[in-house]
Enzyme design. Structure first.
Site, short mmCIF file in Angstrom:
data_model
loop_
_atom_site.label_atom_id
_atom_site.label_comp_id
_atom_site.label_asym_id
_atom_site.label_seq_id
_atom_site.Cartn_x
_atom_site.Cartn_y
_atom_site.Cartn_z
N SER A 94 0.84 -1.19 0.00
CA SER A 94 0.00 0.00 0.00
C SER A 94 0.88 1.26 0.00
O SER A 94 1.63 1.47 -0.94
CB SER A 94 -0.98 -0.04 1.18
OG SER A 94 -2.01 0.89 1.01
N ASP A 97 -8.78 -5.22 -6.15
CA ASP A 97 -8.50 -4.17 -5.16
C ASP A 97 -9.43 -2.99 -5.42
O ASP A 97 -9.39 -2.37 -6.48
CB ASP A 97 -7.03 -3.73 -5.29
CG ASP A 97 -6.58 -2.79 -4.18
OD1 ASP A 97 -7.44 -2.23 -3.48
OD2 ASP A 97 -5.36 -2.62 -4.04
N HIS A 151 -7.37 -5.53 -1.61
CA HIS A 151 -6.18 -4.79 -1.19
C HIS A 151 -5.27 -5.65 -0.31
O HIS A 151 -4.05 -5.54 -0.38
CB HIS A 151 -6.61 -3.52 -0.45
CG HIS A 151 -5.49 -2.57 -0.24
ND1 HIS A 151 -4.81 -1.97 -1.28
CD2 HIS A 151 -4.92 -2.11 0.90
CE1 HIS A 151 -3.88 -1.17 -0.80
NE2 HIS A 151 -3.92 -1.24 0.52
#
Length: 176
Positions: free
Chosen positions: A21, A95, A129
């Site tokens: 991330s 995601d 994610h």
């Protein structure tokens, strides 16, 4: 880093960086700005083109239209022509985290390859994610292990691990 090398704690030819991330964004930026410090990098589910998050990110509250130079300077995507060290990109195909859609990794990968940078893109099916399926977690660990072994380790890779530079000798093609 110099202190660690001087003390014999680390081998500068093996130091790598990675993150998920925002950590992926950081890893890509470090590889773009300080390639002399790293042998390779791994970036998972990141945002690499900040112009695709035009209404702010992290603590940046200004919009793209208020601070275009900041968005451009902060984007590893805009520095794709500077990459010379290997970068492994891993992303969940589903995601839906704001700013880190798979498009971020797909376009960044295309930009890197277009400039001849060593890069690999791994898209994990049915993953968001964060990666949850056992197969995805194990595949991610395998990819990371093989990538680091190939570019920052001792070269002890699985003979079936195919990358762009060994695809011809393996007789297979890759998405690299």
């Amino acid at each position: 880093m110099q202190e660690l090398v001087a003390k014999g704690v680390t081998d500068p030819a093996r130091v790598s960086v990675g993150g998920h991330s925002y950590g992926a964004f950081m890893a890509a930026n470090l590889l773009a700005h300080c390639p002399q410090l790293f042998a390779a990098a791994i970036a998972r589910s990141g945002a690499y083109n900040r112009t695709l998050t035009p209404f702010g990110f992290q603590s940046e509250e200004r919009t793209l239209w208020q601070a275009p130079e900041t968005y451009s300077k902060m984007s590893p995507f805009m520095m794709a022509d500077r990459f010379s060290k290997p970068l492994l990109l891993i992303h969940g195909e589903e995601d839906n985290n704001t700013g880190t859609f798979p498009l971020q990794s797909e376009r960044f990968f295309q930009a890197l390859k277009g400039h001849g940078a060593p890069a690999r893109l791994v898209l994990l099916p049915h993953e968001g994610h964060g990666y949850r399926a056992r197969e995805s977690v194990l595949h991610t660990l395998y990819e990371q292990d093989q990538w680091l072994e190939k570019y920052a380790g001792h070269g002890r890779t699985d003979p079936d691990y195919i990358t762009n530079d060994n695809a011809d000798e393996q007789g297979s093609s890759t998405s690299e």
